[in-house]
Design a protein around this motif. Structure first.
Motif, PDB file in Angstrom:
ATOM      1  N   THR A  53       0.828  -1.219   0.000  1.00 41.44           N
ATOM      2  CA  THR A  53       0.000   0.000   0.000  1.00 41.44           C
ATOM      3  C   THR A  53       0.856   1.261   0.000  1.00 41.44           C
ATOM      4  N   LEU A  54       2.152   1.104   0.336  1.00 41.99           N
ATOM      5  CA  LEU A  54       3.096   2.220   0.443  1.00 41.99           C
ATOM      6  C   LEU A  54       2.741   3.180   1.568  1.00 41.99           C
ATOM      7  N   LYS A  55       1.931   2.723   2.520  1.00 40.05           N
ATOM      8  CA  LYS A  55       1.646   3.555   3.686  1.00 40.05           C
ATOM      9  C   LYS A  55       2.863   3.568   4.595  1.00 40.05           C
ATOM     10  N   HIS A  56       3.234   4.785   5.056  1.00 40.84           N
ATOM     11  CA  HIS A  56       4.339   4.959   5.982  1.00 40.84           C
ATOM     12  C   HIS A  56       3.812   5.598   7.261  1.00 40.84           C
ATOM     13  N   GLY A  57       4.531   5.402   8.349  1.00 39.65           N
ATOM     14  CA  GLY A  57       4.129   6.052   9.585  1.00 39.65           C
ATOM     15  C   GLY A  57       5.027   5.708  10.743  1.00 39.65           C
ATOM     16  N   VAL A  58       4.607   6.165  11.912  1.00 43.74           N
ATOM     17  CA  VAL A  58       5.302   5.900  13.162  1.00 43.74           C
ATOM     18  C   VAL A  58       4.326   5.215  14.100  1.00 43.74           C
ATOM     19  N   ALA A  59       4.744   4.098  14.683  1.00 44.50           N
ATOM     20  CA  ALA A  59       3.891   3.313  15.576  1.00 44.50           C
ATOM     21  C   ALA A  59       4.542   3.205  16.948  1.00 44.50           C
ATOM     22  N   VAL A  60       3.731   2.832  17.948  1.00 40.37           N
ATOM     23  CA  VAL A  60       4.236   2.546  19.276  1.00 40.37           C
ATOM     24  C   VAL A  60       3.573   1.275  19.781  1.00 40.37           C
TER      25      VAL A  60
END
Length: 340
Positions: free
Chosen positions: A215-222
């Motif tokens: 999907t090419l979704k990027h992000g920051v997770a915790v």
């Protein structure tokens, strides 16, 4: 506020002076008109923020322009420095990059955090060190020291493309690593990069960047854990891009617990700057108003056109930010001092 202004001559004698009381509002510009003695009038614009965040680059950056390990020399540079300051010594774990998702992990020590020495003269963890999961490459992540044992969280790639995983291993000296648990965080078609670890009140918080290769979704997770091994994802969208400099995604957060709050410095996927956010619980975050607080135009001697992989540490009462830049076709490591 009570403002007092003096205009001094070359002998430090006040030729003109004035003082006044004025109400100053945080994060707003206030214009102050002051009558001077014996004559004259002065108009001053006061732009004050109570945030107090600033970053000053080290004048002789980069501090590491290539790996110190002559027996393991990454062809495309070094990146992602993770540092502990213990008993007067800085300990750095950093990654070497060879292209095509091939990485390894290196280690260095320093008495001042500026001049570094290799300890082993070779990478301390190379591809296939732990088996199938890191067959293509492995790169460093945050390190914690508890009860006489180092624990590192790292990203590992079984192949040049496709998913990467977050694993963890332990060491008694920070150099020889074993007891790997791989993966502790995984997801189909997703590439993970762990960048920050906080332990508070017997709970671990692990922050990491991710990319879904479909999907090419990027992000920051915790994710949250009680033992550092078994993790539950709290949020895949800790921070979302809002300002133009943050697009296409926010990446590579570093987090510290400072003065009864969590402080995050994060970068953009475009490597165009660093921003700051704060939180009362480490889970829900509020960005500061003056972001970005650091960008390539502010580096010393124009040494890099990019800033990425920030890592914040506390040394005594001071803070340092180690980060990765890009110069002459190579990833390199520099640092800056931080006011919080």
């Amino acid at each position: 506020w009570h403002l007092k202004i003096e205009a001094l001559n070359i002998d430090s004698v006040a030729l003109y002076s004035g003082e006044t009381d004025v109400d100053i509002l945080s994060n707003q510009t206030t214009q102050v008109s002051m009558i001077l003695s014996p004559t004259g009038k002065l108009i001053v614009n006061v732009d004050w923020t109570d945030e107090g965040f600033s970053i000053s680059d080290y004048s002789a950056n980069p501090i590491l322009s290539s790996s110190l390990d002559t027996l393991s020399k990454p062809t495309l540079g070094i990146f992602g420095s993770y540092i502990l300051y213990m008993n007067g010594k800085y300990k750095m774990w950093y990654s070497g990059y060879y292209g095509n998702s091939k990485y390894d992990i290196h280690y260095a020590e320093s008495s001042d955090g500026v001049s570094w020495q290799s300890v082993t003269n070779r990478a301390i963890i190379s591809p296939n060190h732990f088996g199938t999961y890191d067959a293509q490459g492995i790169h460093a992540g945050p390190v914690i020291y508890e009860n006489g044992i180092y624990r590192m969280y790292f990203a590992c790639a079984p192949a040049a493309s496709g998913a990467t995983y977050i694993g963890t291993a332990t060491s008694s000296d920070g150099i020889i690593w074993s007891n790997a648990n791989i993966p502790v965080i995984q997801e189909t078609n997703t590439r993970f990069t762990p960048t920050a670890l906080i332990k508070k009140d017997n709970q671990y918080l692990l922050y990491y960047a991710y990319e879904n290769v479909i999907t090419l979704k990027h992000g920051v997770a915790v994710s949250v854990s009680n033992d550092g091994i078994n993790w539950n994802t709290y949020s895949e969208d800790v921070l979302l891009p809002e300002d133009s400099w943050e697009y296409p995604a926010i990446h590579y957060p570093t987090v510290q617990y400072i003065n009864n709050k969590y402080v995050m410095i994060y970068s953009s996927m475009s490597n165009s700057g660093f921003g700051i956010a704060t939180s009362s619980d480490g889970l829900t975050w509020t960005k500061e108003k003056n972001n970005p607080i650091f960008e390539p135009s502010l580096v010393s001697n124009s040494w890099t056109s990019q800033v990425r992989y920030p890592y914040l540490i506390k040394v005594g009462d001071n803070y340092r930010l180690y980060y990765t830049g890009y110069k002459n076709g190579l990833l390199q490591i520099g640092f800056a001092t931080v006011t919080l």
